[in-house]
Design an enzyme around this catalytic site. Structure first.
Site, PDB file in Angstrom:
ATOM      1  N   HIS A  27       0.640  -1.192  -0.142  1.00 49.08           N
ATOM      2  CA  HIS A  27      -0.051  -0.117   0.045  1.00 49.08           C
ATOM      3  C   HIS A  27       0.821   1.234   0.056  1.00 49.08           C
ATOM      4  O   HIS A  27       1.710   1.332   0.895  1.00 49.08           O
ATOM      5  CB  HIS A  27      -0.985   0.178   1.236  1.00 49.08           C
ATOM      6  N   GLY A 186     -10.318  -1.838   2.533  1.00 44.89           N
ATOM      7  CA  GLY A 186     -10.997  -1.192   3.846  1.00 44.89           C
ATOM      8  C   GLY A 186     -11.691  -2.287   4.997  1.00 44.89           C
ATOM      9  O   GLY A 186     -11.263  -3.221   4.779  1.00 44.89           O
ATOM     10  N   GLU A 216      -8.888 -11.929   5.115  1.00 46.09           N
ATOM     11  CA  GLU A 216      -7.959 -11.282   6.075  1.00 46.09           C
ATOM     12  C   GLU A 216      -8.833 -11.143   7.484  1.00 46.09           C
ATOM     13  O   GLU A 216      -8.795 -11.634   8.539  1.00 46.09           O
ATOM     14  CB  GLU A 216      -7.412 -10.074   5.635  1.00 46.09           C
ATOM     15  N   ASP A 319       2.494  -5.734   2.691  1.00 43.85           N
ATOM     16  CA  ASP A 319       1.422  -5.002   2.779  1.00 43.85           C
ATOM     17  C   ASP A 319       1.479  -3.415   3.175  1.00 43.85           C
ATOM     18  O   ASP A 319       1.277  -2.731   2.484  1.00 43.85           O
ATOM     19  CB  ASP A 319       0.423  -5.532   4.116  1.00 43.85           C
TER      20      ASP A 319
END
Length: 380
Positions: A27, A186, A216, A319
């Protein structure tokens, strides 16, 4: 045939950082340099927990490890706050690319949500263009140093917002200018892919690749929805597919006296494995967020090794490098230490990622060849 994105093997010394890597789940707002955050925050008068880079990096890591969701989310309040202008986005994207290259990444996909970066007047298109300019500047700097890297954008819609169709159209609009795929991110629990079915149908009709955060914070139903409603070609994380795998002792032992296990896959797990649907696993992040809580709290409890041994298309990712305080090299080192992986394992995991990249077939073949040549050169 398109020009190869990489056309020569690097001169490698044998260390994990120098090995060519592919990063699929990383990200933008989770990969800033602490010093950059401090400088940009000072420009806009944004207050930070610390104005010293090492201390700020430590705060991010401790907050992510705290077990407190509000404190974890606060970390992104600070990074997103300094990512609201074109110049800031360009700089952050440029540094993002440079940091990937320093870690040995030769192909990366950076995911981010343009809708979160409009507070100071940018339009969605202007935000995407700024990030692309930064990516291209970063690639140029890497090439000036004699190295190679290619990076694409994964345009992401936030699940709790109501802009998925708009963001899907944005991604398609920029498909010839850096956008290689679409994602939703999100709050996963309570926001399945089915809520955004129209956007996913729009993307499917335009043959635009999709990866979906699933498996997740939520379980098998989320993964099913990502595959069916989202037409996901990859699963963002996907670690909880392990909930559909049963492992029991058979009562027998092998020639070394090790208990033999009976392993059976449920229908969903079998579908994901047998169809080679890539899992974008993020070991350190999965520990921080509690995604592997059903199996334990230590890297040795992570289902990644079981999934890999069973033949799932496992890829390794970071991540949020800032929040987890890791690089892709660190993640490989973690797996080597925990599961005794060797070079053959690391090569297979890297090739899994290369083959799963949202690239044309010819470019994926070039990438696979480049990686194989680089690993092959280690024995010369």
């Amino acid at each position: 045939m398109t020009e190869p994105i990489i056309d020569a093997a690097p001169d490698l010394t044998f260390d994990l950082r120098s090995l060519p890597k592919v990063s699929l789940h990383d990200h933008l707002d989770g990969g800033l340099r602490p010093a950059t955050i401090i400088e940009l925050a000072a420009e806009i008068g944004h207050e930070l927990p610390s104005t010293e880079p090492v201390a700020l990096a430590q705060w991010f890591r401790e907050s992510a490890d705290s077990g407190s969701l509000p404190r974890y989310l606060e970390t992104f309040d600070h990074t997103v706050a300094v990512m609201q202008t074109g110049s800031a986005l360009r700089r952050i994207a440029r540094e993002f690319v440079e940091d990937l290259a320093d870690d040995g990444v030769v192909y990366g996909e950076v995911r981010w949500a343009p809708e979160q970066h409009l507070a100071r007047g940018l339009t969605l298109d202007e935000a995407v263009e700024a990030v692309q300019e930064g990516i291209e500047e970063g690639i140029a700097k890497v090439e000036e140093s004699g190295r190679v890297i290619a990076v694409g954008q994964l345009i992401t819609a936030m699940r709790h917002a109501d802009r998925s169709q708009e963001i899907a159209e944005l991604a398609v609009r920029h498909r010839e200018h850096g956008a290689v795929g679409f994602d939703i991110a999100g709050a996963e629990d309570g926001f399945p892919a089915s809520r955004f079915a129209d956007a996913f149908t729009y993307l499917a009709r335009r043959n635009f690749p999709v990866t979906v955060h699933a498996g997740e914070a939520a379980g098998l139903a989320s993964i099913q929805s990502a595959l069916v409603d989202g037409r996901a070609l990859r699963l963002g994380h996907g670690v909880r597919i392990a909930e559909d795998i049963s492992v029991e002792e058979s009562g027998e032992v092998d020639e070394d006296g090790v208990p033999i296990l009976d392993v059976s896959l449920g229908e969903l797990a079998a579908w994901v494995r047998d169809r080679g649907i890539p899992l974008e696993l993020c070991p350190s992040s999965n520990l921080q967020t509690g995604a592997i809580a059903p199996w334990g709290e230590d890297i040795l409890d992570h289902p990644i090794d079981m999934l890999y041994e069973l033949g799932f298309k496992v890829t390794v990712n970071t991540d949020n490098r800032l929040m987890s305080g890791v690089t892709l090299t660190d993640e490989f080192e973690l797996l080597v230490e925990a599961f005794d992986y060797d070079l053959d394992d690391l090569l297979e995991l890297t090739l899994n990622a290369a083959e799963a990249a949202f690239l044309p077939l010819e470019d994926r073949e070039d990438l696979v060849e480049f990686i194989n040549e680089a690993y092959g050169s280690l024995g010369e």
